[in-house]
Each structure stands twice: as structure tokens, then as C-alpha cells.
Design a protein around this motif. Structure first.
Motif, mmCIF file in Angstrom:
data_model
loop_
_atom_site.group_PDB
_atom_site.id
_atom_site.type_symbol
_atom_site.label_atom_id
_atom_site.label_comp_id
_atom_site.label_asym_id
_atom_site.label_seq_id
_atom_site.Cartn_x
_atom_site.Cartn_y
_atom_site.Cartn_z
ATOM 1 N N VAL A 5 10.859 67.869 53.708
ATOM 2 C CA VAL A 5 9.889 68.915 53.998
ATOM 3 C C VAL A 5 8.579 68.531 53.328
ATOM 4 C CG1 VAL A 5 9.306 71.353 53.828
ATOM 5 C CG2 VAL A 5 11.704 70.666 54.059
ATOM 6 N N PHE A 6 7.512 68.484 54.127
ATOM 7 C CA PHE A 6 6.181 68.238 53.596
ATOM 8 C C PHE A 6 5.451 69.566 53.441
ATOM 9 C CE2 PHE A 6 6.910 64.139 55.868
ATOM 10 C CZ PHE A 6 6.874 63.319 54.741
ATOM 11 N N PHE A 7 4.754 69.702 52.330
ATOM 12 C CA PHE A 7 3.980 70.910 52.063
ATOM 13 C C PHE A 7 2.512 70.566 51.878
ATOM 14 C CE2 PHE A 7 8.236 72.034 50.647
ATOM 15 C CZ PHE A 7 8.389 73.347 51.058
ATOM 16 N N ASP A 8 1.666 71.450 52.357
ATOM 17 C CA ASP A 8 0.264 71.492 51.972
ATOM 18 C C ASP A 8 0.211 72.021 50.526
ATOM 19 O OD1 ASP A 8 -2.600 71.816 52.099
ATOM 20 O OD2 ASP A 8 -2.259 73.928 52.591
ATOM 21 N N LEU A 9 -0.930 71.884 49.867
ATOM 22 C CA LEU A 9 -1.058 72.380 48.494
ATOM 23 C C LEU A 9 -1.817 73.699 48.439
ATOM 24 C CD1 LEU A 9 -0.691 72.073 45.444
ATOM 25 C CD2 LEU A 9 -2.746 70.605 45.429
ATOM 26 N N PHE A 10 -3.122 73.660 48.722
ATOM 27 C CA PHE A 10 -3.954 74.851 48.565
ATOM 28 C C PHE A 10 -3.643 75.896 49.635
ATOM 29 C CE2 PHE A 10 -6.410 71.406 46.601
ATOM 30 C CZ PHE A 10 -6.595 71.949 45.341
ATOM 31 N N GLU A 11 -3.437 77.109 49.204
ATOM 32 C CA GLU A 11 -3.059 78.259 50.029
ATOM 33 C C GLU A 11 -1.671 78.136 50.628
ATOM 34 O OE1 GLU A 11 -5.023 80.674 49.441
ATOM 35 O OE2 GLU A 11 -6.295 79.225 48.425
ATOM 36 N N THR A 12 -0.890 77.195 50.098
ATOM 37 C CA THR A 12 0.515 77.079 50.496
ATOM 38 C C THR A 12 1.406 77.088 49.259
ATOM 39 O OG1 THR A 12 -0.071 75.831 52.479
ATOM 40 C CG2 THR A 12 2.212 75.666 51.734
ATOM 41 N N GLU A 171 11.746 59.371 59.322
ATOM 42 C CA GLU A 171 11.034 59.410 60.582
ATOM 43 C C GLU A 171 10.355 60.783 60.733
ATOM 44 O OE1 GLU A 171 10.641 56.898 62.705
ATOM 45 O OE2 GLU A 171 11.780 55.628 61.306
ATOM 46 N N PRO A 172 9.215 60.845 61.413
ATOM 47 C CA PRO A 172 8.562 62.145 61.609
ATOM 48 C C PRO A 172 9.498 63.204 62.184
ATOM 49 C CG PRO A 172 7.092 60.382 62.282
ATOM 50 C CD PRO A 172 8.417 59.736 61.972
ATOM 51 N N SER A 173 10.377 62.800 63.093
ATOM 52 C CA SER A 173 11.296 63.750 63.728
ATOM 53 C C SER A 173 12.331 64.310 62.757
ATOM 54 C CB SER A 173 12.007 63.076 64.904
ATOM 55 O OG SER A 173 12.756 61.949 64.461
ATOM 56 N N GLU A 174 12.440 63.699 61.594
ATOM 57 C CA GLU A 174 13.394 64.147 60.579
ATOM 58 C C GLU A 174 12.741 65.040 59.533
ATOM 59 O OE1 GLU A 174 16.356 60.254 60.492
ATOM 60 O OE2 GLU A 174 14.515 60.211 59.265
ATOM 61 N N THR A 175 11.489 65.441 59.781
ATOM 62 C CA THR A 175 10.742 66.203 58.787
ATOM 63 C C THR A 175 10.138 67.457 59.407
ATOM 64 O OG1 THR A 175 8.542 65.240 59.142
ATOM 65 C CG2 THR A 175 10.088 63.971 57.811
ATOM 66 N N ILE A 176 9.704 68.357 58.541
ATOM 67 C CA ILE A 176 8.875 69.486 58.953
ATOM 68 C C ILE A 176 7.697 69.571 58.000
ATOM 69 C CG2 ILE A 176 10.759 70.780 60.026
ATOM 70 C CD1 ILE A 176 10.879 72.558 57.553
ATOM 71 N N PHE A 177 6.626 70.210 58.472
ATOM 72 C CA PHE A 177 5.423 70.392 57.652
ATOM 73 C C PHE A 177 5.132 71.872 57.527
ATOM 74 C CE2 PHE A 177 0.890 71.060 57.093
ATOM 75 C CZ PHE A 177 0.594 70.199 56.045
ATOM 76 N N ILE A 178 4.849 72.316 56.297
ATOM 77 C CA ILE A 178 4.536 73.715 56.017
ATOM 78 C C ILE A 178 3.135 73.791 55.431
ATOM 79 C CG2 ILE A 178 5.276 75.826 54.841
ATOM 80 C CD1 ILE A 178 7.438 74.710 56.666
ATOM 81 N N GLY A 179 2.247 74.539 56.078
ATOM 82 C CA GLY A 179 0.892 74.688 55.559
ATOM 83 C C GLY A 179 0.222 75.927 56.110
ATOM 84 N N ASP A 180 -0.868 76.337 55.486
ATOM 85 C CA ASP A 180 -1.571 77.541 55.951
ATOM 86 C C ASP A 180 -2.399 77.263 57.197
ATOM 87 O OD1 ASP A 180 -4.787 77.679 54.676
ATOM 88 O OD2 ASP A 180 -3.441 76.038 54.179
ATOM 89 N N GLY A 181 -2.638 75.998 57.504
ATOM 90 C CA GLY A 181 -3.344 75.657 58.735
ATOM 91 C C GLY A 181 -4.768 75.201 58.542
ATOM 92 N N GLY A 182 -5.267 75.212 57.303
ATOM 93 C CA GLY A 182 -6.613 74.733 57.056
ATOM 94 C C GLY A 182 -6.770 73.267 57.426
ATOM 95 N N ALA A 183 -8.002 72.885 57.765
ATOM 96 C CA ALA A 183 -8.329 71.502 58.139
ATOM 97 C C ALA A 183 -7.569 71.046 59.382
ATOM 98 C CB ALA A 183 -8.073 70.540 56.975
ATOM 99 N N ASN A 184 -7.127 72.010 60.199
ATOM 100 C CA ASN A 184 -6.412 71.676 61.436
ATOM 101 C C ASN A 184 -5.139 70.873 61.154
ATOM 102 O OD1 ASN A 184 -6.633 72.347 64.167
ATOM 103 N ND2 ASN A 184 -7.471 70.353 64.731
#
Length: 225
Positions: A5-12, A171-184
């Protein structure tokens, strides 16, 4: 199967905007250093925004160098002591963000590690913003830190997501990304082949209807893996 699982930092994982107040020093919605430089807040904002790519991609070593460049461009004479003081204020302000991490975020990280899920951080940041990260409660859980100012690439460019996958050997297909959506960033993750979700638990930028599923609480991430 989700392996990372990948996370954004700010606002996440941390927030700069609490109770309607921001501590993002150096932007229009905080105390502007413009008057300290002898220029208007509007002019400082314009110069600040113009240097965003350089700030995020490590061209500028720190906030001091950003201010120095602004002064040089505008041909204004400000002594280094003033610039260093502004730099120290920004660093100390950003340090506050990492002092108390939300308990549910740490609980989520503990459970992800218990399940054998790798944790990655992909953040757009300048060097002075993240001093506190390396001593925070977050860092011991994170397997790879992919910081734009260090890797010279920022979200939403596909390269930063692929680099993060390479570092975690997934692989990208083996991951998910969690973020608030900033910076697209959610679109960027999707373009890299990563399933993206919008974190709304800090609710600072509000929610909007789009193709990204919204995650209201950190522990709800566990339902995605």
C-alpha cells in the motif's frame, strides 16, 4: 492480491490544516514572508508558485535558497540573517506536523505489517518540510520513502510511482495508492497501473464526486486488501 500500500503524506498521514487554520508557512493561506522581504504578499505568492517544480524536485536545497533566488530575481537586497530566520521558522513549523500522528493511522500501519503488507510513502515535498518525518512514529513502519525532492521527480508523473514499485519489488497491479488527491496524484497513480483511493478522513479539501472511491477512516483501508 495486494502486496503493498502506497500512501501520500500531507493531508493523508499528517495534516497542515486543522480547525480552519493552516500552518503551511510560505503560502497564501498562512503568514507570508513577503513583507519581511520588502514585497507584497501577492508578488511573493507569484514567485513562490513559479518555483514549485524546483522546490519539489530538489533543485533548491532548502527554503533559504528559494528565498535567495526570489530576492535575486526581483533585485531586492535582504540580508542572509533574515532569510535564515525565515528558513528556521518554516522548518520549526513543519516539525510540529509530525509530533502527534493520528492513533488510527498508526493502528492501520501496525495491522498492515502484521498481515505482511509492505508500506510505501510517495510524497511531493521540499527538503525543509520533512525534517520531522525521520524521527516520527510513522517512519519505523514504512518500507520505502519515495520523496520527490530526493528522487528529482514528483506526482503525478508516472515515473515516481514506477520507482516506488521498483523499490518495493512489486508490480503496480499488486498495489494500491491512498491519498487526498492533491497534485492530481490519484490520476497519476491510475496512469501507472495502480488502483487509487481518495482519503477523506482529514476532510480539508472536501470531497468531490469522481471515479475514485472515498475512504472515510484509516482502518477502512483494510477492507481494500
Amino acid at each position: 492480491m495486494v502486496k503493498a500500500v502506497f500512501f501520500d503524506l500531507f493531508e493523508t498521514l499528517i495534516t497542515e490544516r486543522e480547525n480552519g487554520r493552516t500552518i503551511e508557512f510560505g503560502t497564501p493561506d498562512s503568514v507570508s514572508p513577503g513583507p519581511s522581504l520588502g514585497i507584497s504578499e501577492e508578488l511573493f505568492e507569484r514567485e513562490w508558485v513559479a518555483r514549485r517544480p524546483g522546490r519539489l524536485n530538489g533543485y533548491f536545497e532548502d527554503y533559504f535558497m528559494v528565498l535567495k533566488d526570489i530576492c535575486h530575481t526581483l533585485n531586492i537586497d535582504v540580508d542572509d540573517a533574515t532569510l535564515h530566520s525565515l528558513n528556521e521558522k518554516r522548518v520549526s513549523t513543519k516539525l510540529l506536523l509530525f509530533r502527534q500522528i493520528e492513533p488510527n493511522i498508526l493502528k492501520l500501519f501496525e495491522e498492515l505489517k502484521r498481515r505482511g503488507i509492505k508500506i510505501g510513502l510517495i510524497s511531493n515535498c521540499s527538503s525543509e518540510e520533512i525534517h520531522g518525518l525521520f524521527d516520527s512514529a510513522l517512519v519505523s513502519f514504512i518500507d520505502e520513502l519515495v520523496l520527490s525532492c530526493q528522487v528529482k521527480c514528483s506526482k503525478p508523473h508516472k515515473e515516481i510511482y514506477m520507482l516506488a514499485c521498483d523499490k518495493l519489488k512489486v508490480e503496480p497491479s499488486e498495489t494500491i495508492f491512498i491519498g487526498d488527491g492533491g497534485a492530481n496524484e490519484l490520476v497519476g497513480a491510475t496512469n501507472a497501473g495502480i488502483k487509487a483511493y481518495r482519503a477523506t478522513w482529514f476532510m480539508n479539501r472536501g470531497t468531490k464526486a469522481d471515479e475514485f472511491q472515498q475512504i472515510a477512516e484509516p482502518m477502512h483501508v483494510l477492507e481494500l486488501i
